[in-house]
Write a protein that holds these residues in place. Structure first.
Motif, PDB file in Angstrom:
ATOM      1  N   UNK A  38       0.848  -1.196  -0.336  1.00 11.93           N
ATOM      2  CA  UNK A  38       0.096  -0.120  -0.165  1.00 11.93           C
ATOM      3  C   UNK A  38       0.839   1.447  -0.098  1.00 11.93           C
ATOM      4  N   UNK A  39       2.271   1.048  -0.048  1.00 10.87           N
ATOM      5  CA  UNK A  39       3.110   2.264  -0.025  1.00 10.87           C
ATOM      6  C   UNK A  39       3.966   2.111  -0.377  1.00 10.87           C
ATOM      7  N   UNK A  40       5.270   2.657  -0.541  1.00 15.00           N
ATOM      8  CA  UNK A  40       6.296   2.904  -1.416  1.00 15.00           C
ATOM      9  C   UNK A  40       7.341   1.899  -0.195  1.00 15.00           C
ATOM     10  N   UNK A  41       6.875   2.426   1.296  1.00 14.70           N
ATOM     11  CA  UNK A  41       7.321   1.405   2.477  1.00 14.70           C
ATOM     12  C   UNK A  41       7.556   0.101   2.605  1.00 14.70           C
ATOM     13  N   UNK A  42       5.967  -0.180   2.308  1.00 20.77           N
ATOM     14  CA  UNK A  42       5.252  -1.578   2.677  1.00 20.77           C
ATOM     15  C   UNK A  42       5.649  -2.444   1.314  1.00 20.77           C
ATOM     16  N   UNK A  43       6.096  -1.647   0.486  1.00 21.79           N
ATOM     17  CA  UNK A  43       6.618  -2.633  -0.398  1.00 21.79           C
ATOM     18  C   UNK A  43       7.957  -2.748  -0.368  1.00 21.79           C
ATOM     19  N   UNK A  44       8.570  -1.936  -0.330  1.00 21.24           N
ATOM     20  CA  UNK A  44       9.726  -2.188   0.694  1.00 21.24           C
ATOM     21  C   UNK A  44      10.280  -3.195   1.035  1.00 21.24           C
TER      22      UNK A  44
END
Ligand code: ATP
Length: 139
Positions: free
Chosen positions: A120-126
């Motif tokens: 759901x976000x760049x942080x969670x993708x990483x």
């Protein structure tokens, strides 16, 4: 290059929806850069859903993801705005609110069996790519 983690959950695998879900991302023009079939460990599922650990459905959710009745397909997809557009393609978390033409809107009705997951976000993708694929370098 933007990347996101998309998973076909056990219900999606069991129902034979893997090729449809992969096909939608391929036809949209996104690039598949990581793919694995696995039954996640409890530790992996607990960490993946750590934000939800206080929710009443948490234990059932982790059990469902890990009980091995069907595996999970974990994927990394790459391309412009893939994090946001991946979520759009999945549809609303609660399938009852998901529009037609989305994966959930086309194939399911129950929030506890909503077929797929997307960061759901760049942080969670990483975080999720690291968790499921052992770090960015692997994919
Ligand atoms: P996802 O991470 O799977 O794309 P999300 O980030 O949109 O979903 P969250 O609120 O983080 O939504 O919920 C994660 C997952 O937890 C949902 O996809 C669903 O499988 C499960 N879940 C959420 N709410 C419920 C509920 N009320 N009952 C059962 N399962 C639920």
């Amino acid at each position: 290059k933007e990347r996101t983690f998309i998973a076909v959950k056990p219900d999606g695998v069991q129902r034979g929806l893997v090729s449809d879900i992969i096909g939608r991302f391929e036809k949209r023009g996104y690039k598949l850069v990581g793919l694995k079939l696995l039954v996640p460990s409890k530790a992996l599922a607990n960490e993946h859903y750590a934000d939800l650990s206080s929710k009443p459905f948490f234990k059932g959710l982790v059990d469902y993801m890990t009980n091995g009745k069907a595996p999970v397909v974990g994927m990394v997809w790459e391309g412009p705005s893939v994090i946001k557009q991946g979520r759009v393609m999945l549809g609303a978390t609660d399938p009852k609110a998901a529009g037609p033409g989305t994966i959930r809107g086309d194939y399911c009705l129950s929030i506890g069996r909503n077929i797929c997951h997307g960061s759901d976000s760049a942080e969670s993708a990483e975080k999720e790519i690291g968790l499921w694929f052992g770090g960015k370098g692997e994919v």
